[in-house]
Design an enzyme around this catalytic site. Structure first.
Site, PDB file in Angstrom:
ATOM      1  N   SER A  31       8.700   4.942   5.817  1.00 40.71           N
ATOM      2  CA  SER A  31       9.798   5.870   5.998  1.00 40.71           C
ATOM      3  C   SER A  31       9.573   6.690   7.256  1.00 40.71           C
ATOM      4  O   SER A  31       8.460   7.157   7.510  1.00 40.71           O
ATOM      5  CB  SER A  31       9.901   6.796   4.776  1.00 40.71           C
ATOM      6  OG  SER A  31      10.981   7.679   4.907  1.00 40.71           O
ATOM      7  N   GLU A  90      10.582  -0.826  -0.309  1.00 39.38           N
ATOM      8  CA  GLU A  90      10.213   0.142   0.736  1.00 39.38           C
ATOM      9  C   GLU A  90       8.729   0.055   1.089  1.00 39.38           C
ATOM     10  O   GLU A  90       7.863   0.133   0.222  1.00 39.38           O
ATOM     11  CB  GLU A  90      10.536   1.557   0.278  1.00 39.38           C
ATOM     12  CG  GLU A  90      10.217   2.616   1.332  1.00 39.38           C
ATOM     13  CD  GLU A  90      10.314   4.033   0.807  1.00 39.38           C
ATOM     14  OE1 GLU A  90       9.640   4.918   1.368  1.00 39.38           O
ATOM     15  OE2 GLU A  90      11.056   4.261  -0.182  1.00 39.38           O
ATOM     16  N   ARG A 121       0.281  10.602  -5.712  1.00 41.25           N
ATOM     17  CA  ARG A 121       1.619  11.024  -6.114  1.00 41.25           C
ATOM     18  C   ARG A 121       1.761  10.919  -7.629  1.00 41.25           C
ATOM     19  O   ARG A 121       1.429   9.898  -8.223  1.00 41.25           O
ATOM     20  CB  ARG A 121       2.685  10.165  -5.429  1.00 41.25           C
ATOM     21  CG  ARG A 121       2.633  10.309  -3.912  1.00 41.25           C
ATOM     22  CD  ARG A 121       3.740   9.593  -3.211  1.00 41.25           C
ATOM     23  NE  ARG A 121       3.599   9.744  -1.770  1.00 41.25           N
ATOM     24  CZ  ARG A 121       4.430   9.220  -0.864  1.00 41.25           C
ATOM     25  NH1 ARG A 121       5.465   8.520  -1.283  1.00 41.25           N
ATOM     26  NH2 ARG A 121       4.218   9.401   0.420  1.00 41.25           N
ATOM     27  N   ARG A 180       4.475   0.777  -7.820  1.00 42.28           N
ATOM     28  CA  ARG A 180       4.622   2.238  -7.864  1.00 42.28           C
ATOM     29  C   ARG A 180       3.370   2.792  -8.540  1.00 42.28           C
ATOM     30  O   ARG A 180       3.172   2.635  -9.732  1.00 42.28           O
ATOM     31  CB  ARG A 180       5.875   2.625  -8.656  1.00 42.28           C
ATOM     32  CG  ARG A 180       6.312   4.068  -8.481  1.00 42.28           C
ATOM     33  CD  ARG A 180       7.566   4.344  -9.288  1.00 42.28           C
ATOM     34  NE  ARG A 180       8.661   3.465  -8.924  1.00 42.28           N
ATOM     35  CZ  ARG A 180       9.491   3.681  -7.897  1.00 42.28           C
ATOM     36  NH1 ARG A 180       9.339   4.749  -7.147  1.00 42.28           N
ATOM     37  NH2 ARG A 180      10.467   2.828  -7.640  1.00 42.28           N
ATOM     38  N   ARG A 230       2.261  -1.707  -1.354  1.00 39.11           N
ATOM     39  CA  ARG A 230       3.450  -2.556  -1.236  1.00 39.11           C
ATOM     40  C   ARG A 230       3.328  -3.576  -0.115  1.00 39.11           C
ATOM     41  O   ARG A 230       3.870  -4.683  -0.223  1.00 39.11           O
ATOM     42  CB  ARG A 230       4.692  -1.686  -1.067  1.00 39.11           C
ATOM     43  CG  ARG A 230       4.989  -0.869  -2.306  1.00 39.11           C
ATOM     44  CD  ARG A 230       6.243  -0.055  -2.183  1.00 39.11           C
ATOM     45  NE  ARG A 230       6.420   0.788  -3.354  1.00 39.11           N
ATOM     46  CZ  ARG A 230       7.415   1.660  -3.507  1.00 39.11           C
ATOM     47  NH1 ARG A 230       8.325   1.787  -2.556  1.00 39.11           N
ATOM     48  NH2 ARG A 230       7.496   2.399  -4.600  1.00 39.11           N
TER      49      ARG A 230
END
Length: 436
Positions: free
Chosen positions: A364, A361, A272, A287, A402
């Protein structure tokens, strides 16, 4: 994308949803183009019918100069009308690609992440009787992470995972994969280099084509050699999750209803560009540009109750994984302004991260109904022989970076070591990470 018939009949609702999802789209302009396109198609059909009738009369005898002139005029009229139609069609498709999915009735209305609603919480954050270290401090002390050399080699957000953190991370992935296989998911290692249609179809492009200023997707710049020795010019992209590759597996195909539900689990490296996160979490691995993930994807019949049931089942698996890892977490229902253009309903799971003094997070879960299936041209044939678009869902089982952070920080000990979660000890080969 939505059915144009639905948009025609529910224009006011579509406008309101676009507003709620922060999407700038001219619905009236779309409907005007749709109307003009249909009128022009009728005109083209009328011209073609006249040409066909004229052709029959010309075959009956020697055509007159008037008939020949009429035929040429009709041919030119069709040609011009088709050029105009194709232009309208391009404008129509550009706008249709931006039309949002209608969210579920229980989706919270909100402008951004502040409008998300906590619906469930499990576990209590640890209370340390010592000053806890951050994962970066632990990673340096125990020689588990090296971000300095990661940046040197890979650039911004680069990192190395080292020593026991490697078996811990790979153990996480295999643990999740094994869990999903036991629950009836077909395992796949999908391609991470894909053609554009897979990303458009799954909704990872903001429009019909890749936009480097907006889309958080890496485009491969160089060309490739094809099987016949020629040079391929087609754009290729790196996926940010296994979802596009798994969904596109059945692109353009018609499935039989008896095969549904289809359940797949993919393990992949993910990439990403993080365009929208400028200035956020600039240090460490919270991130990053690349990480590993185990992703669930399901195809179900076009039935809201069945889609909701599957959505909850997929989320329950992620909860089970977090609970077996003994990671405190919460579940959020995502509001309209934070859920994305194609999503009908969405939840996030967030694990407790002590150094942030908050939840972060870790997964999802999204239901798209038929929005993705329409783009990917995936259908199924029911028992009556009717063809329908299936409802598609996806959910993160576990993501590497994470979850690794959460384990390192929640499992740290007073002596500076990290206890290995019980379910991962077979992979790491020890109960505690103590460094050298």
């Amino acid at each position: 994308m939505l059915d144009i018939n639905y948009i025609r009949d529910n224009a006011a609702k579509v406008k309101q949803v676009a507003k709620d999802k922060n999407i700038d789209i001219d619905v009236d302009g779309l409907l005007a183009i749709d109307k003009n396109k249909r009128e022009l198609q009728t005109k083209i059909d009328d011209f073609q019918n006249k040409r066909n009738k004229l052709a029959k009369t010309l075959q009956e005898g020697k055509p007159s100069s008037e008939k020949i002139a009429e035929g040429k005029a009709l041919k030119e009229a069709v040609k011009k009308a088709e050029i105009d139609f194709n232009k309208l069609q391009e404008d129509y498709l550009d706008l249709m690609a931006k039309v949002p999915q209608i969210p579920s009735e229980d989706t919270p209305i909100g402008k951004d992440e502040k409008g998300n609603v906590e619906v469930y919480r499990w576990g209590e954050p640890p209370k340390f009787d010592f000053k806890p270290l951050s994962y970066l401090e632990l990673g340096k002390k125990l020689d588990l992470l090296d971000c300095k050399r990661g940046v040197k080699i890979s650039g911004y957000r680069g990192y190395y995972v080292k020593n026991e953190a490697v078996t811990l991370q790979l153990g996480l992935m295999f643990y999740a994969l094994r869990k999903l296989i036991a629950k009836g998911f077909t395992p796949m290692i999908p391609p991470t280099l894909v053609r554009s249609f897979a990303l458009f179809g799954s909704g990872y492009f903001s429009g019909r084509e890749y936009d480097a200023q907006v889309d958080e997707v890496y485009k491969i710049a160089n060309s490739e050699k094809l099987a016949d020795g020629t040079t391929g010019k087609e754009d290729k992209f790196l996926v940010g999750t296994a979802e596009p590759s798994l969904l596109a597996y059945y692109a353009g195909e018609i499935l039989e209803e008896k095969r549904l539900p289809l359940k797949m689990v993919g393990f992949s490296q993910c990439y990403r560009s993080e365009i929208g996160s400028y200035g956020k979490d600039t240090k460490g691995i919270y991130r990053v540009h690349e990480f590993m993930k185990v992703e669930q994807v399901c195809f179900v019949k076009a039935d809201l109750a069945e889609a909701e049931k599957m959505h909850q089942e997929m989320i329950a698996i992620s909860k089970e994984l977090h609970e077996e890892l003994k990671l405190p977490y919460r579940q959020l229902q995502i509001c309209t302004g934070d859920m994305g253009v194609g999503k009908y309903k969405m939840y996030d799971l967030e694990a407790w991260i002590p150094s942030r003094n908050s939840y972060g997070e870790t997964g999802s879960a999204s239901s798209f109904l038929d929005w993705q299936a329409r783009r990917l041209r995936i259908k199924y044939r029911n028992q009556k022989g009717d063809k329908k678009y299936p409802y598609l869902l996806n959910n993160t089982a576990l993501a590497s970076a994470r979850t690794l952070i959460a384990i390192m920080e929640n499992y740290q000990q007073k002596d500076g070591s990290i206890e290995v979660p019980e379910v991962l000890r077979e992979f790491v080969g020890k109960t505690k990470i103590e460094g050298k």
